[in-house]
Scaffold this motif. Structure first.
Motif, PDB file in Angstrom:
ATOM      1  N   GLU A 152      29.195  44.483   2.170  1.00  0.00           N
ATOM      2  CA  GLU A 152      28.442  43.239   2.308  1.00  0.00           C
ATOM      3  C   GLU A 152      28.929  42.405   3.490  1.00  0.00           C
TER       4      GLU A 152
ATOM      5  N   ARG B 103      20.827  38.376   4.461  1.00  0.00           N
ATOM      6  CA  ARG B 103      19.708  38.709   3.583  1.00  0.00           C
ATOM      7  C   ARG B 103      19.879  40.095   2.966  1.00  0.00           C
ATOM      8  N   TRP B 104      20.313  41.052   3.785  1.00  0.00           N
ATOM      9  CA  TRP B 104      20.546  42.408   3.282  1.00  0.00           C
ATOM     10  C   TRP B 104      21.690  42.424   2.277  1.00  0.00           C
TER      11      TRP B 104
ATOM     12  N   TRP C  72      22.592  40.065   0.288  1.00  0.00           N
ATOM     13  CA  TRP C  72      22.150  39.485  -0.987  1.00  0.00           C
ATOM     14  C   TRP C  72      21.353  40.515  -1.781  1.00  0.00           C
ATOM     15  N   GLN C  73      20.448  41.224  -1.103  1.00  0.00           N
ATOM     16  CA  GLN C  73      19.662  42.258  -1.783  1.00  0.00           C
ATOM     17  C   GLN C  73      20.563  43.368  -2.315  1.00  0.00           C
ATOM     18  N   TYR C  74      21.543  43.743  -1.519  1.00  0.00           N
ATOM     19  CA  TYR C  74      22.488  44.802  -1.899  1.00  0.00           C
ATOM     20  C   TYR C  74      23.295  44.398  -3.131  1.00  0.00           C
TER      21      TYR C  74
ATOM     22  N   ARG D  97      22.431  42.592  -5.531  1.00  0.00           N
ATOM     23  CA  ARG D  97      21.611  42.574  -6.749  1.00  0.00           C
ATOM     24  C   ARG D  97      21.689  43.894  -7.510  1.00  0.00           C
TER      25      ARG D  97
END
Length: 224
Positions: free
Chosen positions: A171, A177-178, A180-182, A184
């Motif tokens: 991370e 943004r990536w 945060w998605q990762y 999840r």
């Protein structure tokens, strides 16, 4: 009549108990200690910067440790994660990277200490001999298992499956943004990890890395 296989399993649990438990606890303390250096005192205020196992014990993690020590060659367990709040850090991105790296590094340190202990006991065996079942034989086994298990803890935590440390390291190098998605994926991370462990996939993937690391540590102390 006492089942010999049960006796062997209990012995394996006793051999693994101290080095694995110490490695798991030191892993979490390292997270909290580095977080405190970076400005977040959450773990310190909650009394988690201690080697006393009581504040760190996670009942499910302890049960998993006992079960795998009794029935599996791949010992696995965990402690309660120390609280870390990146908003309290002077540099949250760098701080979380350092905190994530600190846990596996602590296990690598314990592994090398155990390898040194194994070397001492091995050299003692060459001079005085070690009888099977003796205290010296138990200590030799404990140090060898401690080396292997702490390298295993280090490599497991470096697997990039949220919320393991490896995912936080990844991370740190992703756009926000990536990242945060990762992150999840963490809601499924524990299930994925258990499935990989239960099916033997995790052991097959990490086994060569654990063996290579242990051989490196043992050769550092001229062992074997």
């Amino acid at each position: 009549m006492f089942d010999s296989s049960l006796s062997i399993s209990i012995t394996n649990l006793a051999v693994a108990f101290v080095p694995v438990l110490f490695g798991i606890i030191l892993h979490e303390v390292a997270h909290g200690w580095v977080a405190s250096l970076c400005g977040d005192q959450s773990a310190r205020m909650l009394g988690r910067l201690t080697l006393n196992p009581v504040p760190h014990i996670d009942p499910l993690g302890l049960v998993m440790f006992v079960l795998t020590a009794l029935a599996s060659p791949f010992v696995f367990g965990w402690a309660k994660p120390v609280p870390v709040n990146p908003r309290n850090m002077r540099n949250p991105e760098r701080g979380m990277l350092l905190v994530s790296v600190a846990g596996p590094l602590a296990n690598i340190l314990v592994a090398f200490v155990c390898a040194g202990g194994a070397a001492l006991m091995w050299h003692h065996a060459q001079v005085s001999g070690i009888a099977e079942g003796s205290t010296a034989h138990f200590l030799l086994r404990m140090f060898v298992v401690g080396t292997l298990s702490n390298f295993a803890l280090a490599w497991i935590n470096l697997v990039p499956i949220p919320p393991l440390d490896g995912s936080h390291i990844v991370e740190a190098f992703l756009p926000r943004r990536w990242a945060w998605q990762y992150s999840r994926l963490g809601r499924w991370g524990f299930i994925i990890l258990i499935v990989l462990l239960a099916t033997g996939v995790l052991g097959a993937l990490l086994g060569p890395f654990i063996e290579w690391s242990a051989e490196l540590a043992f050769s550092f102390f001229n062992l074997f």
